[in-house]
Write an enzyme that holds these catalytic residues in place. Structure first.
Site, mmCIF file in Angstrom:
data_model
loop_
_atom_site.group_PDB
_atom_site.id
_atom_site.type_symbol
_atom_site.label_atom_id
_atom_site.label_comp_id
_atom_site.label_asym_id
_atom_site.label_seq_id
_atom_site.Cartn_x
_atom_site.Cartn_y
_atom_site.Cartn_z
ATOM 1 N N GLU A 80 -4.888 -8.895 0.774
ATOM 2 C CA GLU A 80 -5.229 -8.768 1.971
ATOM 3 C C GLU A 80 -6.903 -8.821 1.884
ATOM 4 O O GLU A 80 -7.275 -7.934 1.236
ATOM 5 C CB GLU A 80 -4.836 -7.361 2.752
ATOM 6 C CG GLU A 80 -3.293 -7.276 3.206
ATOM 7 C CD GLU A 80 -2.920 -6.038 4.100
ATOM 8 O OE1 GLU A 80 -4.091 -5.411 4.329
ATOM 9 O OE2 GLU A 80 -1.858 -5.819 4.106
ATOM 10 N N GLU B 258 0.925 -1.125 -0.015
ATOM 11 C CA GLU B 258 -0.036 0.000 -0.003
ATOM 12 C C GLU B 258 0.909 1.316 -0.086
ATOM 13 O O GLU B 258 0.476 2.293 0.529
ATOM 14 C CB GLU B 258 -0.990 -0.083 1.096
ATOM 15 C CG GLU B 258 -1.851 -1.178 1.014
ATOM 16 C CD GLU B 258 -3.143 -1.305 2.014
ATOM 17 O OE1 GLU B 258 -3.279 -0.241 2.891
ATOM 18 O OE2 GLU B 258 -4.159 -1.991 1.859
#
Ligand SMILES: *[C@@H]1O[C@H](CO)[C@@H](O)[C@H](O)[C@H]1NC(C)=O
Length: 305
Positions: free
Chosen positions: A224, A120
């Protein structure tokens, strides 16, 4: 774009073959004393989850001596690893590369499923798309020069909404593997809509990745996803064991049934983490297992198992 059913979605992208693989994201600090996990700690983790998968992902290589300490456990339990590399700041990135150079030569490349540069990083705006793309290329060059590692895929993990942004196309182009994260909880979804929202997010990411690559033959994983079992609500999302079990059945089993590989966040509760003020105290309750039990909090079996 809106989709009314999973089937409609997947007919668009031509998926629906083998069941998608399952793996878990894994923390690297012990709950008892927040120390870095030792090789024995990883062995114990792998024993707990081995009935469900042989695949885990970690977020960094040099932090907590992760790569050095996890390698003996991979060999002992025959587990496979997605290995993270932290791309910022420069000195941290240098330590990460040094860990790859020092320790990858000590394990056969067949244990390393892939290397993800950044987690991220775009979502947090840690660096620009072109800087991340060049760091991915730099890590590939380093890794592929290691004996036996010339085919290990190198890419990145980011949030689905960042991946669908055309401004980030360079990162997808530079990646052999792209992982998309998607949390219906953080979108404040009700349980009734959580699966719809999840599948819609993932499919948008997959479609953009496929069109950027110009191919449907790409290695794609959900990096995720999951649902917290305790903590405060976020908009319409309510943490509970029942809701995590429902999300598992509908979203995780559901998307794997359509052939999408899925890494679940996360294997174990990380009760060592400081309970921050911030959002609702869920950070220590994402585990599919508590930190001290060898049975999962809810049933992990899918219809196809
Ligand atoms: C359900 O999720 C979809 C996709 O994320 C979203 O467009 C829609 O607004 C959501 N519906 C409700 C009732 O929240």
């Amino acid at each position: 774009m809106r989709f009314n059913s999973i089937a409609a979605l997947f007919s668009v992208v031509g998926y629906a073959s083998a069941i998608g693989s399952l793996g878990f994201d894994l923390g690297v600090q012990r709950n008892s004393d927040s120390a870095c996990k030792t090789s024995d700690d990883y062995i114990s983790d792998f024993e707990t989850i081995s009935g469900y998968t042989d695949t885990v992902r970690v977020y960094a290589s040099s932090d907590c001596y992760t790569l050095a300490n996890i390698i003996p456990a991979l060999k002992e339990k025959n587990f496979k690893l997605f290995l993270g590399v932290w791309p910022t700041d420069d000195s941290h990135f240098a330590s990460e590369k040094a860990a790859l150079s020092a320790y990858l030569p000590t394990i056969d490349a067949s244990y390393i499923l892939g290397i993800t540069v950044g987690s991220e990083a775009l979502y947090r705006a840690d660096l620009s798309a072109s800087d991340l793309a060049s760091r991915i290329d730099e890590v590939r060059e380093l890794v592929h020069a290691i004996d036996g590692y010339s085919n290990v895929p190198v890419g990145t993990v980011d949030s689905w909404n960042v991946l669908v942004d055309g401004a980030n196309a360079d990162v997808i182009s530079s990646s052999d593997i792209v992982f998309a994260n998607a949390f219906s909880y953080w979108q404040g979804q009700t349980m009734a809509n959580s699966s719809h929202s999840f599948v819609d997010d993932i499919m948008q990411a997959l479609q953009v990745i496929q069109s950027t690559k110009g191919s449907t033959d790409i290695s794609f994983w959900i990096g995720e996803t999951g649902w917290p079992t305790s903590g405060g609500s976020y908009e319409s999302s309510v943490p509970s064991v029942d809701n995590a079990a429902q999300f598992w059945q509908e979203s995780i089993c559901g998307i794997r049934a359509w052939g999408i590989n899925t890494l679940v966040f996360e294997a174990f509760d990380e009760s060592w983490k400081p309970v921050t003020s911030g959002v609702s105290g869920v950070e220590t309750h994402w585990g599919v297992w508590t930190d001290d039990s060898t049975s999962p909090k809810f049933s992990l079996s899918c219809e196809f198992d």
